[in-house]
Design a protein around this motif. Sequence first.
Motif, PDB file in Angstrom:
ATOM      1  N   PRO A  81      32.004  58.245 -50.887  1.00 27.14           N
ATOM      2  CA  PRO A  81      31.447  58.162 -49.534  1.00 27.14           C
ATOM      3  C   PRO A  81      30.886  59.514 -49.100  1.00 27.14           C
ATOM      4  O   PRO A  81      31.437  60.552 -49.446  1.00 27.14           O
ATOM      5  CB  PRO A  81      32.613  57.726 -48.660  1.00 27.14           C
ATOM      6  N   PRO A  82      29.809  59.507 -48.333  1.00 32.66           N
ATOM      7  CA  PRO A  82      29.182  60.761 -47.927  1.00 32.66           C
ATOM      8  C   PRO A  82      30.012  61.454 -46.839  1.00 32.66           C
ATOM      9  O   PRO A  82      30.825  60.816 -46.175  1.00 32.66           O
ATOM     10  CB  PRO A  82      27.841  60.311 -47.360  1.00 32.66           C
ATOM     11  N   PRO A  83      29.785  62.751 -46.678  1.00 34.03           N
ATOM     12  CA  PRO A  83      30.520  63.493 -45.631  1.00 34.03           C
ATOM     13  C   PRO A  83      30.156  62.984 -44.235  1.00 34.03           C
ATOM     14  O   PRO A  83      29.199  62.254 -44.054  1.00 34.03           O
ATOM     15  CB  PRO A  83      30.082  64.941 -45.813  1.00 34.03           C
ATOM     16  N   PHE A  84      30.935  63.359 -43.243  1.00 37.86           N
ATOM     17  CA  PHE A  84      30.878  62.782 -41.914  1.00 37.86           C
ATOM     18  C   PHE A  84      29.504  62.874 -41.272  1.00 37.86           C
ATOM     19  O   PHE A  84      28.984  61.890 -40.752  1.00 37.86           O
ATOM     20  CB  PHE A  84      31.910  63.449 -41.004  1.00 37.86           C
ATOM     21  N   SER A  85      28.920  64.072 -41.335  1.00 36.02           N
ATOM     22  CA  SER A  85      27.631  64.226 -40.655  1.00 36.02           C
ATOM     23  C   SER A  85      26.581  63.339 -41.306  1.00 36.02           C
ATOM     24  O   SER A  85      25.714  62.779 -40.639  1.00 36.02           O
ATOM     25  CB  SER A  85      27.193  65.683 -40.667  1.00 36.02           C
ATOM     26  N   ASP A  86      26.713  63.210 -42.606  1.00 32.97           N
ATOM     27  CA  ASP A  86      25.775  62.319 -43.287  1.00 32.97           C
ATOM     28  C   ASP A  86      26.009  60.872 -42.852  1.00 32.97           C
ATOM     29  O   ASP A  86      25.080  60.083 -42.788  1.00 32.97           O
ATOM     30  CB  ASP A  86      25.949  62.425 -44.805  1.00 32.97           C
ATOM     31  N   GLN A  87      27.267  60.585 -42.556  1.00 34.48           N
ATOM     32  CA  GLN A  87      27.565  59.227 -42.133  1.00 34.48           C
ATOM     33  C   GLN A  87      26.865  58.921 -40.825  1.00 34.48           C
ATOM     34  O   GLN A  87      26.311  57.840 -40.626  1.00 34.48           O
ATOM     35  CB  GLN A  87      29.096  59.073 -41.961  1.00 34.48           C
ATOM     36  N   VAL A  88      26.917  59.896 -39.923  1.00 32.45           N
ATOM     37  CA  VAL A  88      26.244  59.706 -38.632  1.00 32.45           C
ATOM     38  C   VAL A  88      24.755  59.510 -38.856  1.00 32.45           C
ATOM     39  O   VAL A  88      24.130  58.616 -38.296  1.00 32.45           O
ATOM     40  CB  VAL A  88      26.481  60.933 -37.715  1.00 32.45           C
ATOM     41  N   LEU A  89      24.235  60.353 -39.711  1.00 35.24           N
ATOM     42  CA  LEU A  89      22.800  60.260 -39.989  1.00 35.24           C
ATOM     43  C   LEU A  89      22.462  58.889 -40.552  1.00 35.24           C
ATOM     44  O   LEU A  89      21.454  58.283 -40.210  1.00 35.24           O
ATOM     45  CB  LEU A  89      22.420  61.363 -40.984  1.00 35.24           C
ATOM     46  N   GLU A  90      23.352  58.432 -41.399  1.00 33.28           N
ATOM     47  CA  GLU A  90      23.091  57.128 -42.019  1.00 33.28           C
ATOM     48  C   GLU A  90      23.123  56.015 -40.977  1.00 33.28           C
ATOM     49  O   GLU A  90      22.323  55.092 -41.029  1.00 33.28           O
ATOM     50  CB  GLU A  90      24.135  56.872 -43.115  1.00 33.28           C
ATOM     51  N   ASN A  91      24.032  56.124 -40.067  1.00 32.52           N
ATOM     52  CA  ASN A  91      24.081  55.105 -39.008  1.00 32.52           C
ATOM     53  C   ASN A  91      22.815  55.123 -38.178  1.00 32.52           C
ATOM     54  O   ASN A  91      22.260  54.067 -37.829  1.00 32.52           O
ATOM     55  CB  ASN A  91      25.283  55.327 -38.087  1.00 32.52           C
ATOM     56  N   VAL A  92      22.373  56.328 -37.842  1.00 33.84           N
ATOM     57  CA  VAL A  92      21.130  56.446 -37.084  1.00 33.84           C
ATOM     58  C   VAL A  92      19.991  55.834 -37.889  1.00 33.84           C
ATOM     59  O   VAL A  92      19.169  55.069 -37.386  1.00 33.84           O
ATOM     60  CB  VAL A  92      20.823  57.931 -36.766  1.00 33.84           C
ATOM     61  N   LEU A  93      19.998  56.183 -39.140  1.00 33.67           N
ATOM     62  CA  LEU A  93      18.937  55.688 -40.016  1.00 33.67           C
ATOM     63  C   LEU A  93      18.933  54.169 -40.069  1.00 33.67           C
ATOM     64  O   LEU A  93      17.884  53.532 -40.023  1.00 33.67           O
ATOM     65  CB  LEU A  93      19.159  56.276 -41.407  1.00 33.67           C
TER      66      LEU A  93
END
Lengths: 282, 622
Positions: free
Chosen positions: B44-56
């Motif tokens: 799983p990607p790190p947290f900030s990437d997770q946020v980015l992914e959700n936005v994406l």
Amino acid sequence: MEGEAPRLLDLIPKDRNWVGKGVCKVKNGIEEKLELRLGLPGEENEKEEKQSAKSAFSLIFSENVSKRTFLGSVVTNEGKGTERKASGAPPVAHGTRTINSSIANNSSQTRTSNAPVVGWPPIRSFRKNLASSSNSKSPLETRDGGPVNGNKADSNKKGCFVKINMDGIPIGRKIDLKAYGDYDELSSAVDQLFRGLLAAQRDPLVNEKSGGENNQGIKGLLDGSGEYTLVYEDEEGDRVLVGDVPWKMFISTAKRLRVLKTSDLSVSSINTVSRKRAATEC
Amino acid sequence: MREEISDMSEDDETGERARWAPDLSKNRSDDSDSGPGPPIGDSPPPFSDQVLENVLENVLEFLTSRRDRNAASAVCRSWYRAEAQTRRELFIGNCYAVAPHRAVERFQSIKSVVLKGKPRFADFNLVPFGWGAQFEPWVKSFGAAYRHLERICLKRMSVTDKDLTIIAESFPLFKDLTLICCEGFSTLGLAVIAERCRHLRVLDLIEDYLEDEDDEVVDWISRFPETTTSLESLVFDCVTCPFNFDALECLVARSPSLQRLRVNHHVALEQLRRLMASAPQLTHLGTGTFRSEVGFGEVDPNLDLVSAFGASRSLVCLSGFREIEPEFLPAIYPVCANLTSLNFSFANLTAEELNPVIRQCHNLQTFWVLDSVGDEGLRAVAESCQDLRELRVFPLDPTEDSDSSVSDIGLQFISEGCRKLRSILYFCQRMTNAAVVAMSKNCPDLVVFRLCIMGRHLPDRITGEPMDAGFRAIVMNCKKLTRLSVSGLLTDKAFEYIGCYGKLIRTLSVAFAGDSDGGLRYVLEGCTRLQKLEIRDSPFGDASLISGLPFYYNMRFLWMSSCNLSMRGCKEVARNKPNLVVEVIRDAVEEEEEEIEAVEKLYLYRSLAGARTDVPAFVKIL
């Protein structure tokens, strides 16, 4: 591009007498012109170019004057071909192999046979057989069960409906030949069918259904004595005067009826059955 | 016919796309799958990437074009994952290009599936029965994975009643079933769908072939729920067997959302009137037949029919008209001015009979007709329908030497009157280059040009020249052309022109044309956007086949039948291109040992799935 393989153009004779029925027929050129065949002959011919473009069908009907002289003078605007190819739809679904399977040469270029080619023209099977008798229920392969809602076509399976058109009336009708016992009955049925329409055309205020006084019957359909004459088109698409053959034979060969103005017909140009027989025996 | 049919045949979306590289690990714009991609089961990607992914993901929800989605998925892993999560429609243009499990693994939230199977020439009996394209493996995978699936659209697939049952049982929210040119199912399967898909909105059966024995027909219409339904579209004109009319009448009465209804030929005018009375809100109506059930003279339903049409103020599309009795045509006059689509392609009409109708159809955009109306009929169309976008002229008698009464003259009329034409399918016996050239100049918006001169190898009717010049003009002048079907006498020159100018062509159909290998080479090398190429009875041999090696990964498929191919050439293609499936199809099953050198039918297509495992005996995969 000048390829190494022989080009199809080199194989085709340059003269215009090559009619558009295929390369193969060049060999039989002369025989072809003499042979009797189904349908309209030689439409692709130099004479076409001389026709005026006014009626598109003068292009198609221009040839073979001996058979159809009266067509040029008959006032019909309809362009559809006759329905004689009733059973002629080739059974392309049943594996008639194309003959172009050799790999050795360009044989796939030449039309060496008139045998139906699988899948050509590219029409799906449910679109075939639309030209068959006007009583056909469905253009699909024979999968019909009896209808749940008994419509007449099924309850009277032996009905023989043919289209009938009358000069000057744009919309044709259908008539069941088997409903009549002889020519007189047919004649009076045609009279009944079109009398009202004709009167309505002449005077739009006349109700189609009103019988009686103002409507004059359409008489003399069979003997040439009336204003209109009844002709039919047979399986070969020829126009023949109605009344010559025995009634039963007429029913089985008539594919379509027409009510034409007697004045538009010239006696010598209508085929009578006896002339047709003589021609085929030649 | 709906707009969707044209879409299905083109399955194109606008969007600029440079010719992409044949390497399959890169972007593949036409399939749902854009290459191997990252392996499943990444950490799983790190947290900030997770946020980015959700936005994406939220952003990507708005992307609907599959081209755009394929492009987005290739940006990086995160985008790949986000795109896969947010894709809602799965489009698979060739059911053998990817395995079901793979599609299902990547895209997990699919609501709508479009799946295509057999090559188009299967419609013309060129593909033997039992070739493949079974829906079964797909429906089983979907059934297990997509609980929220709402829509299935299949074209040229083999669908069984069991498959339909799986649909009904697996997808509680199922709304839309569209089957086009499919076969293998029967009224039994329809009954299951009707009964168990309680949210069904669309049941469209278009040009399918049902397997019903006469005595086993099921009364599927009665199986719809007794309550108010959410049906919006019910199309079953291809279902040839009779049905329960009373049940249909009740169904229509309790389906207030019904907009499209196309019945089969077991409906006569008297019944049609009743249906229309129950559903005055219809926008699309297929009349079944157009004849009275009692015969002329006895009952005159004309008046009622006129008022029925008069009350249908929303009708924009009319079709059916089988076994037409033209005396009843005036009944449709009240709706003619509103019609945008009219299908007379089963109506044997003369020009005279067509004229009074077409003269009123000023707003017509789509018109299908039989050539029985002749050039004169087409003149009336040209004069009346200035807004026409799509025209199809079918042959009444589809044999080579029949009396088609449409010709170059009719085409000329149309080109002069219908300047906005985008799509044309025209069957005729003879044609001239001049008329085709005229069309190319008068109708620059043409996207689809399909001319079928039914007489094979026929040249220009007047000049005797090949038809090269006409098609040259088409590809030169119609700059938006994406689909082309050629016919008539054509030399390699014609293909040179097509390759030179037909840069946007995606679908090309060739029959009985060309002189030599050069012809095919021109096309393969020149048509950079080519996706679907189907060729029959043309003298193209192994050399031309091999010349296309650099391009086959860019295409969805190539079909060649009755050409000059041999096993040697086909094997070389298979050897060279591991991600191509090269199928050699025979008509009859011969001895196992005996291998015929000549290849009668070749069907090759790119695939991530490798050689399929459901190959029948008459297919050999090289």
